[in-house]
Scaffold this motif. Sequence first.
Motif, PDB file in Angstrom:
ATOM      1  N   LEU A 159      -4.517  -4.312  -4.907  1.00 32.77           N
ATOM      2  CA  LEU A 159      -5.749  -4.809  -5.542  1.00 32.77           C
ATOM      3  C   LEU A 159      -6.973  -4.431  -4.704  1.00 32.77           C
ATOM      4  N   CYS A 178       0.846  -1.173   0.000  1.00 34.66           N
ATOM      5  CA  CYS A 178       0.000   0.000   0.000  1.00 34.66           C
ATOM      6  C   CYS A 178       0.886   1.228   0.000  1.00 34.66           C
ATOM      7  N   LYS A 196      -1.373  10.954  -6.080  1.00 35.63           N
ATOM      8  CA  LYS A 196      -1.608   9.624  -6.645  1.00 35.63           C
ATOM      9  C   LYS A 196      -1.844   8.574  -5.556  1.00 35.63           C
ATOM     10  N   LEU A 212       5.475   0.024 -10.554  1.00 31.75           N
ATOM     11  CA  LEU A 212       4.150   0.638 -10.502  1.00 31.75           C
ATOM     12  C   LEU A 212       4.249   2.110 -10.138  1.00 31.75           C
ATOM     13  N   ILE A 235       2.647   4.694 -12.722  1.00 25.52           N
ATOM     14  CA  ILE A 235       1.415   5.384 -12.327  1.00 25.52           C
ATOM     15  C   ILE A 235       1.690   6.789 -11.805  1.00 25.52           C
ATOM     16  N   VAL A 252      -4.881   6.048  -6.024  1.00 25.20           N
ATOM     17  CA  VAL A 252      -4.684   5.204  -7.207  1.00 25.20           C
ATOM     18  C   VAL A 252      -3.598   4.163  -6.951  1.00 25.20           C
ATOM     19  N   MET A 253      -2.488   4.606  -6.323  1.00 29.68           N
ATOM     20  CA  MET A 253      -1.395   3.679  -6.044  1.00 29.68           C
ATOM     21  C   MET A 253      -1.807   2.639  -5.007  1.00 29.68           C
ATOM     22  N   ASN A 254      -2.529   3.042  -3.989  1.00 31.92           N
ATOM     23  CA  ASN A 254      -2.990   2.093  -2.973  1.00 31.92           C
ATOM     24  C   ASN A 254      -3.806   0.975  -3.610  1.00 31.92           C
ATOM     25  N   ASP A 255      -4.761   1.354  -4.450  1.00 32.15           N
ATOM     26  CA  ASP A 255      -5.616   0.361  -5.084  1.00 32.15           C
ATOM     27  C   ASP A 255      -4.823  -0.523  -6.047  1.00 32.15           C
ATOM     28  N   SER A 256      -3.888   0.081  -6.769  1.00 36.46           N
ATOM     29  CA  SER A 256      -3.111  -0.677  -7.737  1.00 36.46           C
ATOM     30  C   SER A 256      -2.205  -1.698  -7.060  1.00 36.46           C
ATOM     31  N   MET A 257      -1.542  -1.280  -5.988  1.00 34.30           N
ATOM     32  CA  MET A 257      -0.547  -2.146  -5.362  1.00 34.30           C
ATOM     33  C   MET A 257      -1.153  -3.211  -4.472  1.00 34.30           C
TER      34      MET A 257
END
Length: 286
Positions: free
Chosen positions: A46, A3, A36, A229, A233, A39-44
């Motif tokens: 899931l 996260c 960001k 990532l 991102i 966006v980064m939390n959700d990407s890293m």
Amino acid sequence: MLCACICSHSDGRQRGWRPGPALGGVNQVFESVAKKYDVMNDSMTLGIHRVWKDILVHKMNPCPGTLLLDVAGGTGDIAFRFINYIRSARERQLQRKLRQHQNLSWQEISESYQEEQFKPLGDSQVVVCDINKEMLKVGKQKAQYLGYSEGLSWVLGNAEELPFDDDKFDVYTIAFGIRNVTRMDLALQEAYRVLKPGGRFLCLEFSHVSNPIISRLYDLYSFQVIPVLGEVIAGDWKSYQYLVESIRRFPPQEELKAMIEDAGFFKVDYQNLNSGIVAIHSGFKL
């Protein structure tokens, strides 16, 4: 799964804890990732960071009237969950009250609901304290967009020297922030100071994985995927490389438990989530 929760402050120096960059360096990291952050939390992760934060608030189980201090919580993730939880608790209270008084008139029931709508949090409040202006700015923008205003305030402040009186808060939370304080011992002492007797300390933080197979996969993901990532991102490899390294420097569960006890807390325990990728530590000021 990780996260981007490198929420404010710097690192600590006891029980083998190796400090990270100085306060100014950490602030630069937060200023870099603030826009960001979600966006980064959700990407890293899931999206799993949302579940971890939900579990923290359910473990807190705040009742109407609770005064919460959320430290290093500039983006408001814990604060918004707290407000939602209190609103639901108030609604359940009202429904139980009305069911117990079956002879109320329609007008009395209507007035009760109007009162609930006028003051949905009762006397509950959450104070978000963060050392980084950019993170607070993001949180305030989210609060405005999502319609959170009542019972919520924002304070610029350092976890190691909180700008609050002694014995003020019912609950202190810090989610993905304590590993970034310069002196963790001072931050824990400050947490103890500002809590009321009977108050609760809750810390959600990345921790140490016990399963060796999961640990190896976790390391591979952390060092090979997370910085990439961050670059793709957020255009920022360096900040997310720091994220991974700060997690690896952080004390394991039992060591952090001992540090919390050293600060004066009682009944200290922890709950591992996802095999110890994160852990929730809890303690009480008695």
